[in-house]
Design a protein around this motif. Structure first.
Motif, PDB file in Angstrom:
ATOM      1  N   UNK A 152       0.831  -1.197   0.000  1.00  0.00           N
ATOM      2  CA  UNK A 152       0.000   0.000   0.000  1.00  0.00           C
ATOM      3  C   UNK A 152       0.874   1.260   0.000  1.00  0.00           C
ATOM      4  N   UNK A 153       2.020   1.188   0.665  1.00  0.00           N
ATOM      5  CA  UNK A 153       2.950   2.321   0.635  1.00  0.00           C
ATOM      6  C   UNK A 153       3.580   2.450  -0.752  1.00  0.00           C
ATOM      7  N   UNK A 154       3.890   1.333  -1.377  1.00  0.00           N
ATOM      8  CA  UNK A 154       4.447   1.370  -2.732  1.00  0.00           C
ATOM      9  C   UNK A 154       3.439   1.975  -3.700  1.00  0.00           C
ATOM     10  N   UNK A 155       2.162   1.639  -3.527  1.00  0.00           N
ATOM     11  CA  UNK A 155       1.119   2.208  -4.371  1.00  0.00           C
ATOM     12  C   UNK A 155       1.063   3.726  -4.196  1.00  0.00           C
ATOM     13  N   UNK A 156       1.100   4.180  -2.957  1.00  0.00           N
ATOM     14  CA  UNK A 156       1.032   5.617  -2.693  1.00  0.00           C
ATOM     15  C   UNK A 156       2.239   6.330  -3.306  1.00  0.00           C
ATOM     16  N   UNK A 157       3.422   5.773  -3.105  1.00  0.00           N
ATOM     17  CA  UNK A 157       4.621   6.387  -3.684  1.00  0.00           C
ATOM     18  C   UNK A 157       4.509   6.499  -5.193  1.00  0.00           C
ATOM     19  N   UNK A 158       3.996   5.457  -5.831  1.00  0.00           N
ATOM     20  CA  UNK A 158       3.831   5.471  -7.278  1.00  0.00           C
ATOM     21  C   UNK A 158       2.824   6.538  -7.704  1.00  0.00           C
ATOM     22  N   UNK A 159       1.714   6.630  -6.978  1.00  0.00           N
ATOM     23  CA  UNK A 159       0.682   7.607  -7.321  1.00  0.00           C
ATOM     24  C   UNK A 159       1.158   9.039  -7.106  1.00  0.00           C
ATOM     25  N   UNK A 160       1.983   9.234  -6.093  1.00  0.00           N
ATOM     26  CA  UNK A 160       2.508  10.577  -5.822  1.00  0.00           C
ATOM     27  C   UNK A 160       3.730  10.904  -6.677  1.00  0.00           C
ATOM     28  N   UNK A 161       4.250   9.883  -7.394  1.00  0.00           N
ATOM     29  CA  UNK A 161       5.475  10.049  -8.185  1.00  0.00           C
ATOM     30  C   UNK A 161       6.585  10.619  -7.315  1.00  0.00           C
ATOM     31  N   UNK A 162       6.719  10.022  -6.121  1.00  0.00           N
ATOM     32  CA  UNK A 162       7.658  10.539  -5.129  1.00  0.00           C
ATOM     33  C   UNK A 162       8.632   9.460  -4.688  1.00  0.00           C
ATOM     34  N   UNK A 163       9.845   9.867  -4.388  1.00  0.00           N
ATOM     35  CA  UNK A 163      10.821   8.962  -3.777  1.00  0.00           C
ATOM     36  C   UNK A 163      10.470   8.775  -2.311  1.00  0.00           C
ATOM     37  N   UNK A 164      10.810   7.609  -1.731  1.00  0.00           N
ATOM     38  CA  UNK A 164      10.474   7.378  -0.320  1.00  0.00           C
ATOM     39  C   UNK A 164      10.971   8.470   0.614  1.00  0.00           C
ATOM     40  N   UNK A 165      12.172   8.961   0.371  1.00  0.00           N
ATOM     41  CA  UNK A 165      12.731   9.976   1.244  1.00  0.00           C
ATOM     42  C   UNK A 165      12.022  11.320   1.172  1.00  0.00           C
ATOM     43  N   UNK A 166      11.139  11.480   0.187  1.00  0.00           N
ATOM     44  CA  UNK A 166      10.403  12.737   0.025  1.00  0.00           C
ATOM     45  C   UNK A 166       8.972  12.651   0.547  1.00  0.00           C
ATOM     46  N   UNK A 167       8.658  11.578   1.295  1.00  0.00           N
ATOM     47  CA  UNK A 167       7.311  11.406   1.847  1.00  0.00           C
ATOM     48  C   UNK A 167       7.434  11.180   3.348  1.00  0.00           C
ATOM     49  N   UNK A 168       7.016  12.157   4.131  1.00  0.00           N
ATOM     50  CA  UNK A 168       7.034  12.053   5.586  1.00  0.00           C
ATOM     51  C   UNK A 168       5.700  11.484   6.052  1.00  0.00           C
ATOM     52  N   UNK A 169       5.753  10.354   6.746  1.00  0.00           N
ATOM     53  CA  UNK A 169       4.553   9.612   7.121  1.00  0.00           C
ATOM     54  C   UNK A 169       4.267   9.773   8.605  1.00  0.00           C
ATOM     55  N   UNK A 170       3.025  10.140   8.946  1.00  0.00           N
ATOM     56  CA  UNK A 170       2.599  10.342  10.331  1.00  0.00           C
ATOM     57  C   UNK A 170       1.501   9.334  10.641  1.00  0.00           C
ATOM     58  N   UNK A 171       1.747   8.466  11.643  1.00  0.00           N
ATOM     59  CA  UNK A 171       0.784   7.411  11.979  1.00  0.00           C
ATOM     60  C   UNK A 171       0.927   7.067  13.451  1.00  0.00           C
ATOM     61  N   UNK A 172      -0.162   6.587  14.054  1.00  0.00           N
ATOM     62  CA  UNK A 172      -0.133   6.215  15.467  1.00  0.00           C
ATOM     63  C   UNK A 172       0.261   4.767  15.694  1.00  0.00           C
ATOM     64  N   UNK A 173       0.230   3.947  14.641  1.00  0.00           N
ATOM     65  CA  UNK A 173       0.416   2.503  14.780  1.00  0.00           C
ATOM     66  C   UNK A 173       1.855   2.119  14.460  1.00  0.00           C
ATOM     67  N   UNK A 174       2.547   1.512  15.427  1.00  0.00           N
ATOM     68  CA  UNK A 174       3.967   1.216  15.240  1.00  0.00           C
ATOM     69  C   UNK A 174       4.240   0.260  14.078  1.00  0.00           C
ATOM     70  N   UNK A 175       3.477  -0.836  13.883  1.00  0.00           N
ATOM     71  CA  UNK A 175       3.738  -1.676  12.705  1.00  0.00           C
ATOM     72  C   UNK A 175       3.634  -0.907  11.389  1.00  0.00           C
TER      73      UNK A 175
END
Length: 202
Positions: A152-175
């Motif tokens: 699901x993260x790979x899908x989002x990165x592809x849709x945003x046309x963004x490198x992983x290092x350019x996407x800051x992710x904020x979530x409450x769930x540690x996994x």
């Protein structure tokens, strides 16, 4: 403190317990009156069957039948339960909203990635104000994928046309945080004591 942002960065937010708060005791009490079950505990059938529901594998009727331990649930009952469920996750965190408003007003790129059933996500997109902050929204039920599946993260990165290092992710769930980190996304593990403004400023 002023929230600063990088023009090349996407800010990818979770919804539950980040933008929203946890359900209140009165919310769980309303569900208990409707179902006759205490559903708040982590061991309850509400949570035991939630992953399939969030992933779009189980329909609302199938999910609530499993929660109630029945073969089927009539449509009116399903609608009543869905209304209560959507209501209990609709309480918003004012501090997170303030930061989203600041970021959006400054032109930051905002996206959302949430584990959420299809009808709930459609309801919020139609009726709530917070989706207006986001350029892109991604929901597990609509995608057929669920966090922490790295796909699901790979899908989002592809849709945003963004490198992983350019996407800051904020979530409450540690996994979920760990899955994002495994792909190289910078993260903020959000909790009740998190100073999100300070985290973003740093």
């Amino acid at each position: 403190m002023t929230v600063r942002f990088s023009s090349g960065t996407w800010y990818l937010f979770d919804y539950g317990k980040v933008i929203s708060t946890e359900p209140e005791p009165a919310d769980w009490a309303a569900l208990e009156r409707e179902t006759g079950l205490q559903l708040a505990p982590a061991s309850s059938p509400y949570w035991a069957h939630r992953e399939a529901f969030d992933a779009g594998v189980a329909s609302p009727a199938e999910y609530w039948a499993r929660v109630l331990g029945r073969d089927s649930v009539d449509a009116d009952k399903v609608r009543a339960l869905e209304d209560l469920d959507a209501a209990q996750w609709s309480h918003l965190n004012p501090e997170t909203l303030r930061i989203l408003e600041t970021l959006a007003g400054a032109g930051a790129q905002l996206a959302l990635l949430s584990n959420m059933p299809v009808r709930m996500s459609e309801r919020y997109l139609r009726e709530s104000s917070w989706p207006a902050y986001f350029t892109r929204t991604f929901f597990s039920g609509q995608l057929g994928l669920i966090k922490p599946d790295v796909r699901i993260f790979e899908h989002v990165l592809n849709e945003l046309a963004a490198a992983p290092g350019d996407v800051l992710f904020v979530d409450d769930n540690l996994p979920n945080i760990e899955a994002a980190r495994s792909l190289g996304l910078p993260t903020v593990h959000f909790g009740p004591e998190t100073d999100l403004e300070r985290q973003l400023a740093s």
